[in-house]
Scaffold this active site. Structure first.
Site, PDB file in Angstrom:
ATOM      1  N   ASP A 108       0.845  -1.206   0.000  1.00  0.00           N
ATOM      2  CA  ASP A 108       0.000   0.000   0.000  1.00  0.00           C
ATOM      3  C   ASP A 108       0.874   1.248   0.000  1.00  0.00           C
ATOM      4  O   ASP A 108       2.075   1.212  -0.321  1.00  0.00           O
ATOM      5  CB  ASP A 108      -0.963  -0.061   1.211  1.00  0.00           C
ATOM      6  CG  ASP A 108      -2.283   0.641   0.955  1.00  0.00           C
ATOM      7  OD1 ASP A 108      -2.318   1.879   1.080  1.00  0.00           O
ATOM      8  OD2 ASP A 108      -3.276  -0.036   0.619  1.00  0.00           O
ATOM      9  N   GLY A 165     -10.213   6.961  -0.185  1.00  0.00           N
ATOM     10  CA  GLY A 165     -10.294   7.103   1.269  1.00  0.00           C
ATOM     11  C   GLY A 165     -11.347   6.137   1.797  1.00  0.00           C
ATOM     12  O   GLY A 165     -12.279   6.520   2.484  1.00  0.00           O
ATOM     13  N   ASP A 176     -19.152   3.522  -7.000  1.00  0.00           N
ATOM     14  CA  ASP A 176     -20.269   3.744  -7.914  1.00  0.00           C
ATOM     15  C   ASP A 176     -20.117   2.827  -9.123  1.00  0.00           C
ATOM     16  O   ASP A 176     -19.041   2.271  -9.368  1.00  0.00           O
ATOM     17  CB  ASP A 176     -20.337   5.214  -8.339  1.00  0.00           C
ATOM     18  CG  ASP A 176     -19.050   5.701  -8.973  1.00  0.00           C
ATOM     19  OD1 ASP A 176     -18.762   5.281 -10.109  1.00  0.00           O
ATOM     20  OD2 ASP A 176     -18.308   6.497  -8.350  1.00  0.00           O
ATOM     21  N   ASP A 220     -12.880   2.520   4.802  1.00  0.00           N
ATOM     22  CA  ASP A 220     -11.695   2.437   5.667  1.00  0.00           C
ATOM     23  C   ASP A 220     -12.046   1.847   7.017  1.00  0.00           C
ATOM     24  O   ASP A 220     -11.174   1.561   7.827  1.00  0.00           O
ATOM     25  CB  ASP A 220     -11.086   3.836   5.858  1.00  0.00           C
ATOM     26  CG  ASP A 220     -10.104   4.171   4.745  1.00  0.00           C
ATOM     27  OD1 ASP A 220      -9.688   3.244   4.025  1.00  0.00           O
ATOM     28  OD2 ASP A 220      -9.759   5.356   4.593  1.00  0.00           O
ATOM     29  N   GLU A 234      -4.168 -18.602  15.655  1.00  0.00           N
ATOM     30  CA  GLU A 234      -4.832 -17.646  14.756  1.00  0.00           C
ATOM     31  C   GLU A 234      -4.530 -18.004  13.296  1.00  0.00           C
ATOM     32  O   GLU A 234      -5.406 -17.955  12.432  1.00  0.00           O
ATOM     33  CB  GLU A 234      -4.362 -16.220  15.050  1.00  0.00           C
ATOM     34  CG  GLU A 234      -4.961 -15.653  16.327  1.00  0.00           C
ATOM     35  CD  GLU A 234      -4.333 -14.325  16.744  1.00  0.00           C
ATOM     36  OE1 GLU A 234      -5.035 -13.526  17.365  1.00  0.00           O
ATOM     37  OE2 GLU A 234      -3.133 -14.102  16.461  1.00  0.00           O
TER      38      GLU A 234
HETATM   39  C1  DGJ Z   1      -7.007   5.336   2.084  1.00  0.00           C
HETATM   40  C2  DGJ Z   1      -7.357   3.909   1.790  1.00  0.00           C
HETATM   41  O1  DGJ Z   1      -8.712   3.688   1.943  1.00  0.00           O
HETATM   42  C3  DGJ Z   1      -6.531   3.004   2.698  1.00  0.00           C
HETATM   43  O2  DGJ Z   1      -6.909   1.675   2.495  1.00  0.00           O
HETATM   44  C4  DGJ Z   1      -5.080   3.223   2.407  1.00  0.00           C
HETATM   45  O3  DGJ Z   1      -4.787   2.796   1.102  1.00  0.00           O
HETATM   46  C5  DGJ Z   1      -4.719   4.680   2.593  1.00  0.00           C
HETATM   47  N1  DGJ Z   1      -5.602   5.537   1.857  1.00  0.00           N
HETATM   48  C6  DGJ Z   1      -3.301   4.942   2.187  1.00  0.00           C
HETATM   49  O4  DGJ Z   1      -2.976   6.257   2.230  1.00  0.00           O
END
Ligand code: DGJ
Length: 728
Positions: A364, A526, A532, A546, A612
């Site tokens: 990421d 975010g 959509d 998130d 786990e």
């Molecule tokens: C927002 C995303 O929804 C997260 O999963 C992650 O990728 C962060 N941005 C990284 O900045």
């Protein structure tokens, strides 16, 4: 099937179970007659006329006072000529007047579904296209109404092309994609999907009151706050019964969906690009293409409507590189490390993931430029060699040696002021000269309406994506648009920037899709800020939110499921206490909830216990074993988590109804709980289903009498349970 009565000028669109009908009347006004369960007859008797007074009459009607555009059901409503309800089209004519009057001039039928250049659209060779041509006799502004008819999935699509056939330039101030007048269906409730970051797409149902109600966004992205999907339903409609309509816009920018209950208590829904800061100059001969909208009608409640949308999206919208194959179970390092990782840390996570059956490692945010936090480096799309010595060329083979594939995060639309790119091209960010910047997450937005900006970013991304075997990209966008102005457009065309920006995003995604056809692209903004149907055309899965807390996810995924299928919803198991809510839920439950989406993990697997890992390996095995049922089966919402009942449940049923998987998550525990029963849906009443490792029951018994939930499940907070059924 498209049926045309040439004499009566009646146009009928039949899907397997629904009918949509329009008529061009003697004054050449295109009226809406009917949309509902399939009927084989002329439904134009539903179009009623009466003198309502204070409703203007067009010139041709002479002294006939019962003929008014203001009371008749319009197929594509106009402005300034006597219909005072929500307009679909607003035009500022060359003389400064705001009037447009559309009259039917002809039609065309085509085999196969129309396509829209530069815009997402449902596709299908078996579908049919009807185009109705309307023209304003005074200005010669033409509206071409496109209809796509998908008989197999009961879907009708709409799009409008506005052409200036006059001799003078005009300015479009509004051009909606869909107008739906439903006078015969009133009274109606409207259901919208509002939310916020970390709590997206929560259904809200309200009776349509006199006046205008609706939702929309001016944020430039389809937004966390409102979704470009709305429903209308009869007051008595619910999950399993009653007439309802769903309408979605395939658009990822500012949209508006407005419903009006007029003086006659009828209902009009208009949906399209948000007219806020929208204008589009059409020179003579110029054309403007609206985005596509899609509609479903269900006489049997919300569940059936959702299943129709799900199938339509899966079979006629997604361009899934894994079509017919399985998408990988992934682990993403974001919640495990945020920016604090290096190549060894990623390999450590992959080493723990591979034996569990996890197939893809996603690196990421934080791998490029000097991106050690979220204040810098966006736009500098080159690998950070301090964190990843030897670059991706060195890292990716280390992941592949473990038997896993590799994916990467990008945020192409954004720029940090602290970046080499900004220092070189400060004018590439959207900004209004003489006005201070607005920042979001301390970043600015690149002017994606500009081809040169897009070309540069695309070139940099393509180099990274070609430098190693990368099979997945997560396309993120972590702020919305504000202070919007483009250096490349004259002042009178600044109203085009928001839409040109969206077209720019689509152009980039299309290039990615063309250059890397086998790449799985996951959308993200975010979390679920751009979830959509427009994005789904390019990114067959989208990070839902998130918020990875399993209990909150029950609500977010429930709301999302009204329009979008399981296979579109990015969902991961994360660590506890959850980073966003500090809630602790059992690992079993987190697995069950993430399995109602694309399924993956987002935690430092190298720090988990052997127990786990053993459980996670079982979860991955179970998910893979039931992949087709979960990802391609029919989806049933069995309870509504917003009702705070004792448990939330949902079910996947195979198309042949011989297999089903029901999942249950309980709420907070209470002492000495009553017995609880799970009522299944969608089974064949006559078949006998065996519960895995248990007794067999008829479909009728399981649906009418239900299945008793085990008592152990009712002890402890947020317990979970899965019931797999197979026909004998
Ligand atoms: C927002 C995303 O929804 C997260 O999963 C992650 O990728 C962060 N941005 C990284 O900045």
């Amino acid at each position: 099937m498209i049926v045309i009565d040439q004499e009566q000028r009646i146009f009928t669109l039949h899907t397997s179970h629904t009918t949509y009908q329009m008529q061009a009347d003697p004054y050449h006004v295109l009226l809406h007659a009917y949309y509902g369960p399939r009927v084989e007859e002329d439904m134009t008797y539903l179009i009623r006329r009466a003198d309502r007074s204070h409703t203007p009459n067009p010139d041709e009607a002479g002294n006939r006072r019962d003929y008014s555009l203001d009371t008749l059901p319009q197929e594509y409503s106009t402005c300034g000529v006597g219909d005072y309800r929500i307009p679909s089209l607003e035009v500022e004519q060359a003389d400064g007047s705001h009037a447009v009057d559309l009259r039917y001039t002809g039609y065309e039928v085509r085999k196969g579904k129309y396509t829209l250049e530069g815009l997402p659209a449902f596709w299908g060779q078996e579908a049919e296209t009807l185009i109705l041509f309307l023209e304003d006799p005074a200005s010669h502004v033409v509206a071409e109404l496109y209809y796509g008819v998908f008989e197999d999935v009961d879907l009708i699509t709409r799009a409008v092309r506005i052409v200036n056939r006059g001799e003078k330039p005009v300015r479009l101030l509004k051009a909606a994609s869909l107008c739906l007048d439903l006078p015969y269906a009133a009274p109606l409730d409207i259901i919208t999907f509002a939310g916020r970051h970390m709590m997206e797409r929560c259904p809200t149902r309200t009776p349509l009151a006199p006046g205008i109600q609706g939702v929309g966004t001016t944020r430039g992205l389809s937004s966390h706050q409102n979704n470009p999907f709305v429903m209308l339903c009869r007051p008595d409609a619910g999950e399993e019964h009653g007439l309802c309509y769903g309408a979605m816009l395939l658009y990822s920018g500012s949209f508006e969906a407005m419903a009006e209950r007029s003086q006659l208590e009828d209902c009009r829904l208009v949906m399209g690009i948000n007219p806020y800061h929208f204008s589009w100059t059409l020179e003579p001969g110029g054309a403007f293409q609206t985005p596509e909208a899609a509609m479903v009608c269900s006489p049997s409640g919300f569940g059936q409507m959702s299943r129709r949308f799900h199938r339509a999206i899966r079979e006629h919208l997604l361009r899934d590189p894994y079509e017919g194959r399985r998408r990988p179970v992934l682990v993403n390092n974001w919640e495990a490390t945020t920016f604090d990782f290096d190549a060894d840390k990623l390999v450590e996570i992959a080493q723990a993931a591979a034996p569990m059956g996890i197939e893809l490692l996603v690196m990421d945010d934080g791998w490029f430029g000097d991106r050690d936090d979220d204040y810098r480096a966006l736009g500098d799309w080159a690998v950070n060699l301090r964190k990843l010595p030897g670059g991706l060329e060195a890292l990716v083979p280390r992941i592949q040696e473990l038997g896993m594939r590799f994916g990467i995060w990008v945020e192409p639309e954004m720029i940090s002021e602290d970046s080499a790119l900004y220092r070189q091209h400060p004018d590439w960010a959207l900004a209004i000269p003489g006005r201070a910047h607005t920042r979001g997450r301390s970043q600015l937005v690149l002017d994606f309406s500009r081809q040169d900006v897009r070309d540069h970013i695309y070139g940099a991304l393509k180099a990274v994506l070609s430098s190693a075997e990368i099979t997945y990209v997560k396309w993120d966008a972590n702020r919305t648009l504000a202070t919007v102005w483009s250096a490349q457009l004259p002042s009178e065309r600044q109203g085009e920037v928001y839409h040109r920006y969206v077209l720019g995003v689509y152009d980039m995604l299309e290039r990615l899709h063309q250059d890397f056809p086998q790449m799985l692209i996951e959308g993200c903004a975010g979390g679920g800020g751009r979830f959509d149907a427009g994005m789904l055309y390019y990114t067959p899965q989208i990070w839902c939110s998130d918020n990875t807390d399993a209990v909150d996810r029950l609500r977010i995924q429930y709301g999302t499921s009204f329009a979008y299928p399981v296979s579109a919803m990015g969902a991961h198991v994360s660590a506890v206490p959850n980073a966003g809510t500090l809630r602790t839920t059992p690992l079993e439950t987190r697995g069950v909830v993430a399995m109602a989406g694309t399924f993956g993990y987002e935690m430092d697997l190298s720090k988990t216990t052997p127990e786990e890992r053993e459980l996670m390996a079982r979860q991955v095995r179970f998910f893979k074993e039931h992949y087709d049922l979960i990802q391609r089966g029919d989806y049933y919402r069995l309870t509504d988590p917003f009702e705070n009942g004792p448990f939330t449940a949902w079910e996947h049923v195979s198309p042949d109804r011989r297999e089903a998987l029901a999942s249950v998550v309980t709420g907070p525990v209470c002492g000495n709980p009553p017995f609880r029963t799970l009522y299944l849906r969608g089974l064949d009443p006559a078949l006998r289903y065996r519960v895995e490792g248990g007794a067999a029951y008829s479909g009728a018994a399981l649906m009418e009498g239900g299945y008793p939930l085990p008592m152990e499940l009712l002890m402890g907070d947020y317990q979970s349970f899965q019931l797999y059924l197979k026909a004998e």
